[in-house]
Structure formats: structure tokens, C-alpha cells
Design a protein around this motif. Structure first.
Motif, PDB file in Angstrom:
ATOM      1  N   ASP A  83     -83.245 -50.169 -25.955  1.00 31.02           N
ATOM      2  CA  ASP A  83     -83.410 -51.297 -26.880  1.00 31.02           C
ATOM      3  C   ASP A  83     -82.880 -52.608 -26.308  1.00 31.02           C
ATOM      4  O   ASP A  83     -82.470 -53.502 -27.044  1.00 31.02           O
ATOM      5  CB  ASP A  83     -82.730 -50.989 -28.218  1.00 31.02           C
ATOM      6  CG  ASP A  83     -81.252 -50.648 -28.054  1.00 31.02           C
ATOM      7  OD1 ASP A  83     -80.753 -50.678 -26.914  1.00 31.02           O
ATOM      8  OD2 ASP A  83     -80.601 -50.337 -29.068  1.00 31.02           O
ATOM      9  N   THR A  84     -82.900 -52.738 -24.956  1.00 33.17           N
ATOM     10  CA  THR A  84     -82.354 -53.951 -24.339  1.00 33.17           C
ATOM     11  C   THR A  84     -83.328 -55.121 -24.388  1.00 33.17           C
ATOM     12  O   THR A  84     -82.924 -56.271 -24.262  1.00 33.17           O
ATOM     13  CB  THR A  84     -81.977 -53.695 -22.867  1.00 33.17           C
ATOM     14  OG1 THR A  84     -83.136 -53.222 -22.161  1.00 33.17           O
ATOM     15  CG2 THR A  84     -80.877 -52.658 -22.758  1.00 33.17           C
ATOM     16  N   GLY A  85     -84.628 -54.862 -24.543  1.00 34.26           N
ATOM     17  CA  GLY A  85     -85.617 -55.938 -24.504  1.00 34.26           C
ATOM     18  C   GLY A  85     -85.969 -56.449 -25.880  1.00 34.26           C
ATOM     19  O   GLY A  85     -85.340 -56.110 -26.886  1.00 34.26           O
ATOM     20  N   GLN A  93     -89.243 -59.922 -23.499  1.00 31.92           N
ATOM     21  CA  GLN A  93     -88.438 -59.423 -22.375  1.00 31.92           C
ATOM     22  C   GLN A  93     -88.543 -57.905 -22.361  1.00 31.92           C
ATOM     23  O   GLN A  93     -88.319 -57.254 -23.380  1.00 31.92           O
ATOM     24  CB  GLN A  93     -86.967 -59.831 -22.516  1.00 31.92           C
ATOM     25  CG  GLN A  93     -86.077 -59.299 -21.402  1.00 31.92           C
ATOM     26  CD  GLN A  93     -86.498 -59.809 -20.027  1.00 31.92           C
ATOM     27  OE1 GLN A  93     -86.446 -60.991 -19.758  1.00 31.92           O
ATOM     28  NE2 GLN A  93     -86.948 -58.907 -19.165  1.00 31.92           N
ATOM     29  N   GLY A  94     -88.918 -57.363 -21.217  1.00 27.49           N
ATOM     30  CA  GLY A  94     -89.052 -55.920 -21.119  1.00 27.49           C
ATOM     31  C   GLY A  94     -87.720 -55.198 -21.254  1.00 27.49           C
ATOM     32  O   GLY A  94     -86.648 -55.804 -21.201  1.00 27.49           O
ATOM     33  N   SER A  95     -87.812 -53.893 -21.429  1.00 31.97           N
ATOM     34  CA  SER A  95     -86.630 -53.054 -21.574  1.00 31.97           C
ATOM     35  C   SER A  95     -86.402 -52.256 -20.293  1.00 31.97           C
ATOM     36  O   SER A  95     -87.143 -52.395 -19.324  1.00 31.97           O
ATOM     37  CB  SER A  95     -86.811 -52.084 -22.750  1.00 31.97           C
ATOM     38  OG  SER A  95     -87.118 -52.781 -23.935  1.00 31.97           O
ATOM     39  N   ASN A 181     -85.889 -45.508 -29.837  1.00 31.04           N
ATOM     40  CA  ASN A 181     -85.604 -45.628 -31.275  1.00 31.04           C
ATOM     41  C   ASN A 181     -86.665 -44.942 -32.130  1.00 31.04           C
ATOM     42  O   ASN A 181     -86.455 -44.722 -33.322  1.00 31.04           O
ATOM     43  CB  ASN A 181     -85.501 -47.107 -31.671  1.00 31.04           C
ATOM     44  CG  ASN A 181     -84.288 -47.788 -31.067  1.00 31.04           C
ATOM     45  OD1 ASN A 181     -83.251 -47.157 -30.856  1.00 31.04           O
ATOM     46  ND2 ASN A 181     -84.407 -49.070 -30.779  1.00 31.04           N
ATOM     47  N   ALA A 182     -87.808 -44.608 -31.526  1.00 37.26           N
ATOM     48  CA  ALA A 182     -88.881 -43.948 -32.268  1.00 37.26           C
ATOM     49  C   ALA A 182     -88.775 -42.427 -32.212  1.00 37.26           C
ATOM     50  O   ALA A 182     -89.624 -41.723 -32.768  1.00 37.26           O
ATOM     51  CB  ALA A 182     -90.238 -44.390 -31.725  1.00 37.26           C
ATOM     52  N   HIS A 226     -81.172 -39.257 -26.561  1.00 34.72           N
ATOM     53  CA  HIS A 226     -80.798 -40.623 -26.185  1.00 34.72           C
ATOM     54  C   HIS A 226     -79.374 -40.758 -25.661  1.00 34.72           C
ATOM     55  O   HIS A 226     -79.127 -41.456 -24.661  1.00 34.72           O
ATOM     56  CB  HIS A 226     -80.979 -41.552 -27.394  1.00 34.72           C
ATOM     57  CG  HIS A 226     -80.449 -42.930 -27.171  1.00 34.72           C
ATOM     58  ND1 HIS A 226     -79.139 -43.285 -27.486  1.00 34.72           N
ATOM     59  CD2 HIS A 226     -81.030 -44.042 -26.651  1.00 34.72           C
ATOM     60  CE1 HIS A 226     -78.942 -44.548 -27.173  1.00 34.72           C
ATOM     61  NE2 HIS A 226     -80.081 -45.044 -26.672  1.00 34.72           N
ATOM     62  N   ASP A 227     -78.417 -40.139 -26.313  1.00 36.78           N
ATOM     63  CA  ASP A 227     -76.994 -40.406 -26.021  1.00 36.78           C
ATOM     64  C   ASP A 227     -76.593 -39.925 -24.628  1.00 36.78           C
ATOM     65  O   ASP A 227     -77.084 -38.896 -24.143  1.00 36.78           O
ATOM     66  CB  ASP A 227     -76.096 -39.740 -27.063  1.00 36.78           C
ATOM     67  CG  ASP A 227     -76.253 -40.380 -28.447  1.00 36.78           C
ATOM     68  OD1 ASP A 227     -77.061 -41.324 -28.559  1.00 36.78           O
ATOM     69  OD2 ASP A 227     -75.583 -39.924 -29.389  1.00 36.78           O
ATOM     70  N   ARG A 228     -75.702 -40.679 -24.008  1.00 38.07           N
ATOM     71  CA  ARG A 228     -75.171 -40.293 -22.704  1.00 38.07           C
ATOM     72  C   ARG A 228     -73.665 -40.506 -22.650  1.00 38.07           C
ATOM     73  O   ARG A 228     -72.917 -39.610 -22.284  1.00 38.07           O
ATOM     74  CB  ARG A 228     -75.868 -41.097 -21.596  1.00 38.07           C
ATOM     75  CG  ARG A 228     -75.348 -40.800 -20.205  1.00 38.07           C
ATOM     76  CD  ARG A 228     -76.344 -41.210 -19.127  1.00 38.07           C
ATOM     77  NE  ARG A 228     -76.641 -42.612 -19.072  1.00 38.07           N
ATOM     78  CZ  ARG A 228     -76.310 -43.415 -18.045  1.00 38.07           C
ATOM     79  NH1 ARG A 228     -75.623 -42.929 -17.032  1.00 38.07           N
ATOM     80  NH2 ARG A 228     -76.665 -44.679 -18.049  1.00 38.07           N
TER      81      ARG A 228
END
Length: 345
Positions: A83-85, A93-95, A181-182, A226-228
Motif C-alpha cells: 500500500d505504498t503507492g 505513484q506505483g507500489s 489489501n484485497a 501479508h505480515d512479515r
């Protein structure tokens, strides 16, 4: 005819008869000393049959050498972005691509295989401008390819180009991109996915203890994929194993659903349409839905290599860099695509 002329004719006939006899003796001797010719089922001599090589359908360039493949393939890239972009058109701005998975369909052998690609893999990235142009490139983590471009489509296409380049310019027929996020929506659409937890997630959900087998809820699926940070050794390679486990279980469930409901995959495609960026059309999804239940899964392949800390990103911070071993790349691509080294190369 005079006696003299008759004599000449008799001598000529005798000479011809002698030549025929000698020729027969010679051929008999030769046959005894020649190997027996092999005869094919079609009745032709084997040495008269020209063995033609299978026609090459395409080629790749790996380690400076050309390799051909003779089967018909369709290859698709699945992309999961963080979700950075931002998706706002004016200030797009791309992710970063946290998840990259290549699905290889062998249409000739009726099989399919998976190749996950580590987000930290170092390869040439085209530094696209906001207008989608640009020829400059740099060796960066492959996850950054999505960062460049002026739209979501351009970012995806740049990611496809980076993956193709890494794999010897193998053609990629389409891409399917979802934000991480989806994941809850995807998990919900498929009715949950059952896994045996490889890590402990009790910090985010008390039910998620390591080693427990459970059908993940939508929220649990998001954290699991997702989580790391704060999970296990916090390494991306560990997260990739969880992603691989989830995807494999999801595909198996999808195949079961397809056998019961031929429209399942297309329905899933429609349900996720608002969340996805893709150039894979609905008609192609319908065709693949018919083919996949009969196809054989060959499983996941893995590219080996070495990890280093480096500053290729130029932000003054050490980041993980993964360098693919060239021999491993050739071996994996050979197994995936049945590559044959081109003669004389």
C-alpha cells in the motif's frame, strides 16, 4: 548371315553372359559382408528415414546461450502490491510488488506449474517516466518495477517486462494484479482456504497458533499472506513459503469447485474485477476454466541464489538483495519449458 558374322554375334553373347555371371558373384560376396538393413514398421529402410527435429515454438537467452522450446505455452504473472503507492491518476505513484507468481501452462502436455519470484531478486529495471517513456535502466530489486510508470497498467507492464527479462525474455501472455489489501475479498470469494499454520500469529489473532490446521477467515488470510515483521524470522523467504502454501491450497479448492460448477472461475473473476488490474479478458478466463480441471499440476519450482545486504536503492539504507544463481535459473527454466540448447550455440 555369313559364318564370320555369326561368330562375332556368338562371341558378343558369350562376353555379355560372362559379365552378368561375374556381377552376380560380386553382389553375393558384398551382401555377405554388409550389415543387415533395419526396416521400419512402415516398410522403409531406417537409414532412408530423415529424423526431423521438432519445430521450435520460441526461445530464451540464458547465460549468453540460446535455448529453444517446442511445446505451446501460456504464461501469466500474478502480482500482489503493498500500500505504498497511490492510484490517483493525476498524482499516480506505483507500489512495491510484495508478491510475484508465474503460472506456466503447458498446452501441449496439458500441465501447469508455478514459479514464485522473490521480491528482492536483482535484475534490470526500466526506469519509466510518468508518461510511460524511458530507456534508462538500473539493477534493482524486482519489486521496484511496479514503482515506475504513470498508471497502474504501465506499472504492471513494467513488472512483466522485468520478470520476462530475468527469465531470458520468456513471453508472458498476461498479468493479474491485486493489492494485498484485497486478500480478504479474495479469500471470501473463494469461501476460505484451509492451511496448517507455518508460523505463530497469536500476536494478531489468538487462534492462529503455529501448527494448527484451520480454514482462514478473511482477516486471518490477510495477516497470513501479508505480515512479515514480528512474525517468525521476519524474512521475506518465510512469507513466500506461506504465500505458496496458501496459493497451492486455493488452486486445489478452485479445481474442486470448477468440477462442480464450470462457471466458478469466471464468477470469481467478476467478483474481484473492481479490485484487479489485468489484461486477461473474460473470454480467456472462461477458456482456462474449461482446461484447468483436466490439467495436471506439476507443483512449485524455486530459483536458488544468494542473499546480500546492499544499497542499490540509493537511499543510504542497507536492503536485502537476492542474486539468482545462473545454473539454477537454467535448470528451473529447462524443467518448466523443456528447453533444448540450440546447436552451435
Amino acid at each position: 548371315m555369313s559364318k564370320k558374322e555369326k561368330r562375332k554375334v556368338l562371341l558378343l553373347l558369350a562376353a555379355m553372359l560372362a559379365i552378368i555371371v561375374v556381377f552376380g558373384i560380386v553382389m553375393t560376396l558384398l551382401e555377405k559382408h554388409m550389415p543387415e538393413a533395419a526396416v521400419t514398421d512402415a516398410g522403409f529402410l531406417a537409414e532412408d528415414v530423415l529424423v526431423q527435429q521438432e519445430e521450435a515454438k520460441g526461445s530464451v537467452l540464458l547465460g549468453g546461450k540460446h535455448y529453444d522450446y517446442t511445446h505451446e505455452y501460456e504464461t501469466y504473472l500474478f502480482i500482489g502490491t503493498d500500500d505504498t503507492g497511490t492510484s490517483e491518476n493525476e498524482n499516480y505513484q506505483g507500489s512495491m510488488s510484495d508478491f510475484l507468481l508465474l503460472v506456466v501452462l503447458d498446452q501441449t502436455a496439458d500441465t501447469y506449474s508455478f514459479l514464485p519470484i522473490n521480491r528482492d531478486t536483482m535484475t534490470d529495471i526500466t526506469l519509466l517516466q510518468k508518461d510511460g517513456t524511458g530507456k534508462a535502466s538500473a539493477e534493482l530489486q524486482i519489486c521496484t518495477a511496479h514503482w515506475y510508470g504513470g498508471s497502474e497498467e504501465q506499472s504492471c507492464e513494467n513488472t512483466v517486462e522485468a520478470v520476462s527479462h530475468l527469465l531470458g525474455n520468456i513471453p508472458i501472455n498476461g498479468y493479474y494484479c491485486l493489492s494485498m489489501n484485497a486478500i480478504p475479498e479474495l479469500n471470501h470469494a473463494i469461501g476460505g482456504v484451509e492451511v496448517t499454520l507455518l508460523e505463530d500469529f497469536t500476536k494478531v489473532d489468538k487462534q492462529m497458533t503455529k501448527g494448527r490446521s484451520m480454514t482462514l477467515t478473511d482477516s486471518q488470510a490477510y495477516h497470513y499472506i501479508h505480515d512479515r515483521y514480528g512474525i517468525g524470522d521476519e524474512e521475506n523467504i518465510s512469507r513466500m513459503r506461506r504465500q505458496q502454501q496458501y496459493i497451492q491450497a486455493m488452486f486445489k479448492k478452485a479445481r474442486r469447485q470448477l468440477k462442480e460448477n464450470k462457471t466458478f472461475l469466471y464468477t470469481l473473476y467478476q467478483e474481484m474485477e473492481e479490485n484487479a488490474i489485468t489484461n486477461i479478458k473474460g473470454k480467456k478466463v472462461s477458456r482456462l476454466a474449461k482446461e484447468m480441471p483436466q490439467a495436471e499440476e506439476k507443483g512449485f519450482y524455486e530459483l536458488e541464489g544468494r542473499f546480500e545486504l546492499g544499497q542499490a536503492l540509493g537511499d543510504g539504507i542497507n536492503h536485502v538483495e537476492f542474486y539468482v544463481d545462473k545454473n539454477s535459473l537454467i535448470q528451473v527454466m529447462t524443467e518448466l519449458y523443456g528447453l533444448k540448447k540450440r546447436n552451435g550455440d
